[in-house]
Design a protein around this motif. Structure first.
Motif, mmCIF file in Angstrom:
data_model
loop_
_atom_site.group_PDB
_atom_site.id
_atom_site.type_symbol
_atom_site.label_atom_id
_atom_site.label_comp_id
_atom_site.label_asym_id
_atom_site.label_seq_id
_atom_site.Cartn_x
_atom_site.Cartn_y
_atom_site.Cartn_z
ATOM 1 N N PHE A 93 6.644 14.382 -30.315
ATOM 2 C CA PHE A 93 6.253 13.060 -30.816
ATOM 3 C C PHE A 93 6.154 13.069 -32.346
ATOM 4 C CE2 PHE A 93 4.688 13.346 -26.476
ATOM 5 C CZ PHE A 93 5.281 12.214 -25.928
ATOM 6 N N ARG A 136 9.651 13.043 -33.779
ATOM 7 C CA ARG A 136 10.220 11.694 -33.728
ATOM 8 C C ARG A 136 9.747 10.862 -34.917
ATOM 9 N NH1 ARG A 136 8.947 9.192 -28.187
ATOM 10 N NH2 ARG A 136 10.075 11.080 -27.579
ATOM 11 N N GLN A 137 8.475 10.964 -35.264
ATOM 12 C CA GLN A 137 7.960 10.212 -36.411
ATOM 13 C C GLN A 137 8.559 10.718 -37.719
ATOM 14 O OE1 GLN A 137 6.035 7.452 -36.159
ATOM 15 N NE2 GLN A 137 6.396 7.739 -33.979
#
Length: 210
Positions: free
Chosen positions: A140, A143-144
């Motif tokens: 996650f 992804r950022q």
């Protein structure tokens, strides 16, 4: 960023922006891109729509142009980047495999040979940071950071072109990896934040004409 496949219109257009083939304010024309990339217009159209949604492209009347960042947006981008890069380094200190740390050291050694080539060093810098992101083992967060990387592609020059920045950046990279190797998450976080802050200061000085 890994090299996009020949059939990846989105990846190839983004890579062209990242490499400076298209710069902020440049107009992207669907038919011209289709010819340049040797692709049909449908995947080009879909890629342009996706890049517009992500803020990489902006509307100028009926045309799509490469977006640009104003002074405030630049500050916002670097604030977020410092937070995320710091977290990535902290997590890498917890989760990086010995082999991943060895690769980071190998990258630094190779990158020191590029200090007279700002553009090549800029590309190598992206690979180095990507390796830290992967070493965080948090999908996650990665992804950022990919979203931040897309926005960084809108910057019109590399801070490595500033006099004295390259050797300082290499020393900063080494400090980050040493902290990761020592499994000191706080030191890794601090070193990564200091590195991003130094890059931001360099960019502000160049923008100010110093």
């Amino acid at each position: 960023m890994t090299d996009p496949s020949p059939s990846d219109a989105y990846g190839r257009i983004l890579a062209a922006i990242d490499l400076g083939d298209y710069r902020p304010g440049d107009r992207l024309v669907e038919s011209e891109l289709a010819e340049r990339l040797g692709m049909s217009r449908t995947p080009i159209r879909e890629a342009l729509q996706r890049l517009e949604t992500q803020g990489v492209l902006a509307r100028d009347g009926r045309s799509l142009i490469v977006a640009s960042l104003d002074h405030d947006q630049l500050g916002e981008l670097y604030t977020v980047r410092a937070e995320l890069e710091g977290l990535a380094a902290r997590l890498a200190a917890q989760h990086a495999a010995p082999e991943e740390i060895a690769v980071l050291y190998e990258m630094i050694a190779a990158d020191r040979k590029l200090m007279d080539d700002p553009q090549a060093l800029s590309r190598a810098n992206k690979r180095f940071h990507r390796q830290i992101h992967l070493a965080s083992h948090n999908r996650f967060l990665i992804r950022q950071l990919e979203s931040v990387r897309r926005s960084m592609a809108l910057l019109t020059f590399t801070s490595f072109a500033a006099e004295g920045r390259s050797p300082d950046a290499m020393a900063e990279h080494e400090a980050i990896v040493k902290a990761i190797e020592a499994r000191d998450g706080t030191a890794a976080d601090d070193a990564a934040r200091a590195h991003i802050s130094a890059a931001y200061q360099t960019r502000l000085k160049v923008d100010a004409g110093e």
